[in-house]
Motif scaffolding. Structure first.
Motif, short mmCIF file in Angstrom:
data_model
loop_
_atom_site.label_atom_id
_atom_site.label_comp_id
_atom_site.label_asym_id
_atom_site.label_seq_id
_atom_site.Cartn_x
_atom_site.Cartn_y
_atom_site.Cartn_z
N ALA A 126 36.51 56.27 11.89
CA ALA A 126 35.48 56.99 12.64
C ALA A 126 34.27 56.11 12.91
N ASP A 127 34.04 55.13 12.02
CA ASP A 127 32.90 54.25 12.21
C ASP A 127 33.14 53.18 13.26
N THR A 128 34.37 53.09 13.77
CA THR A 128 34.70 52.05 14.76
C THR A 128 34.68 52.58 16.19
N ILE A 129 34.53 53.89 16.36
CA ILE A 129 34.59 54.44 17.72
C ILE A 129 33.19 54.55 18.30
N ASP A 130 33.12 54.45 19.63
CA ASP A 130 31.83 54.54 20.31
C ASP A 130 31.76 55.84 21.12
N GLU A 131 30.71 55.97 21.92
CA GLU A 131 30.50 57.21 22.66
C GLU A 131 31.60 57.45 23.68
N VAL A 132 32.09 56.39 24.30
CA VAL A 132 33.20 56.54 25.25
C VAL A 132 34.43 57.09 24.54
N ASP A 133 34.73 56.56 23.35
CA ASP A 133 35.87 57.04 22.56
C ASP A 133 35.71 58.53 22.25
N ARG A 134 34.51 58.93 21.87
CA ARG A 134 34.28 60.34 21.53
C ARG A 134 34.48 61.24 22.74
N GLN A 135 34.03 60.77 23.89
CA GLN A 135 34.23 61.56 25.11
C GLN A 135 35.71 61.66 25.46
N LEU A 136 36.45 60.59 25.25
CA LEU A 136 37.89 60.63 25.54
C LEU A 136 38.61 61.55 24.57
N LEU A 137 38.25 61.49 23.29
CA LEU A 137 38.88 62.38 22.31
C LEU A 137 38.64 63.84 22.67
N ALA A 138 37.43 64.15 23.11
CA ALA A 138 37.11 65.52 23.51
C ALA A 138 37.91 65.92 24.75
N ALA A 139 38.05 65.00 25.71
CA ALA A 139 38.80 65.30 26.94
C ALA A 139 40.27 65.51 26.64
N TYR A 140 40.85 64.64 25.82
CA TYR A 140 42.28 64.75 25.52
C TYR A 140 42.58 65.94 24.60
N ALA A 141 41.58 66.39 23.83
CA ALA A 141 41.79 67.59 23.01
C ALA A 141 41.98 68.82 23.88
N LYS A 142 41.45 68.78 25.11
CA LYS A 142 41.65 69.89 26.04
C LYS A 142 42.95 69.76 26.81
N SER A 198 36.58 59.96 36.59
CA SER A 198 35.73 60.63 37.56
C SER A 198 34.80 61.63 36.87
N GLN A 199 35.32 62.35 35.89
CA GLN A 199 34.53 63.33 35.17
C GLN A 199 33.40 62.69 34.37
N LEU A 200 33.70 61.53 33.78
CA LEU A 200 32.75 60.89 32.88
C LEU A 200 31.92 59.79 33.55
N GLY A 201 32.21 59.50 34.81
CA GLY A 201 31.49 58.45 35.49
C GLY A 201 31.84 57.06 34.99
N LEU A 202 33.12 56.86 34.66
CA LEU A 202 33.59 55.59 34.14
C LEU A 202 34.61 54.97 35.09
N ASP A 203 34.92 53.71 34.84
CA ASP A 203 35.98 53.04 35.58
C ASP A 203 37.33 53.43 34.96
N PRO A 204 38.36 53.72 35.77
CA PRO A 204 39.68 54.08 35.22
C PRO A 204 40.22 53.05 34.25
#
Length: 316
Positions: free
Chosen positions: A171-187, A198-204
């Motif tokens: 958990a100490d190795t993940i950053d904010e992008v990782d947390r956003q992805l975990l939340a997205a994939y949990a859905k 597109s949802q997060l304003g990131l590059d694919p």
């Protein structure tokens, strides 16, 4: 929430449940074959599922989307319950169906519960909880205010056997992008990288790179959340096992590798292992349990499972 709103929400929930039940009843052999393929390999390409069941990828895409919209199946991204220092529990509550029903409905609304189910005879309620100690204490107080202490068993999950390589550390190795992805994939674990980007304003490419790192590190894995009646009408069972020391870990890993197993964990309390299995029929439980005879089991309790008020919910 007012009593009137509560009644209205319950009516809506019952209508949704009836609609899903009707959709399950209309499943044909091809639908069930696809669900079995998804269960075995939730993150596989559509072409892999198509080849396995002998239809075109276009047909698989159409059928999967229909099953998903009908809330019969979804693929979710998961972390193991203990990831990030969380504590996971199973609450097992016995009581009259009239008493357990309202309790189950309330538990299903809590963000800390991952799944809430009643046994087939509705005399037992099972609830999985992933939380921190302070919230757990509040939840336990609420439970004991509704049910006598003698009717509640609370088991800590000592180890959950997820996908091979899954970890609770990192958990100490993940950053904010990782947390956003975990939340997205949990859905929705099958959301395309381009859509998440597109949802997060990131590059694919950034999404794909972080996704791969989360998977390779064992933090993220994928699981098929399938309506309990969709693969089996009567063979959905919880088994509670007492196991001799020296056999617990081996049995847990063995169960995890069996296609019939949907969940397995080592737990505190009078049983050492709890698992949820899905068999073609309840009578197949005899052969299944007999097949575990060399794994140090000294006692077995089998509970046929029924209505699910809340199914597996991913959590970051």
């Amino acid at each position: 929430m007012t009593q009137q709103k509560k009644v209205a929400n319950k009516s809506i929930d019952r209508a949704v449940d009836r609609a899903v039940d009707r959709a399950v009843d209309r499943l044909d052999a091809s639908d069930r074959a696809l669900l079995a393929a998804i269960s075995r390999a939730p993150a596989a390409p559509l072409s892999t599922w198509a080849e396995e069941i002998g239809v075109s990828p276009r047909t698989v895409a159409r059928r999967y989307e229909l099953l998903r919209k009908r809330e019969i199946v979804r693929v979710i991204g998961r972390t193991l319950p203990g990831f990030g220092g969380r504590i996971a529990w199973i609450a097992r509550i016995h009581g009259a169906p009239g008493r357990l029903g309202p309790i189950a409905s309330e538990l299903a609304t809590l963000p800390t519960t991952r799944w809430v189910r009643l046994s087939r005879d509705r005399g037992e309620l099972i609830c999985g909880v992933v939380t921190v100690p302070s919230i757990y204490d509040d939840l336990l107080f609420r439970l004991h205010s509704s049910v006598p202490a003698r009717d509640i068993e609370v088991h800590q999950l000592l180890e959950v056997w997820g996908e091979p390589g899954s970890v609770v550390s990192g958990a100490d190795t993940i950053d904010e992008v990782d947390r956003q992805l975990l939340a997205a994939y949990a859905k929705d674990g099958r959301t395309p990288a381009s859509e998440i980007a597109s949802q997060l304003g990131l590059d694919p490419a950034t999404v794909s790179r972080h996704r791969r790192r989360l998977i390779d590190s064992g933090i993220l894995y994928f699981e098929a959340d399938i309506h309990p009646d969709a693969l089996s009408q009567t063979g959905d069972l919880n088994i509670w096992l007492r196991v001799r020391p020296g056999h617990i870990a081996d049995l847990g890993r063995h169960l995890r590798n069996l296609p019939e197993t949907r969940f397995v964990a080592a737990i505190s309390g009078q049983h050492q292992i709890m698992a949820n299995i899905v068999l073609p029929s309840a009578s197949d439980a005899i052969a299944f349990i007999d097949g575990l005879g060399d794994h140090g089991i000294v006692d077995v309790e089998i509970v046929p499972m029924g209505h699910a008020l809340k199914r597996s919910a991913g959590a970051v």
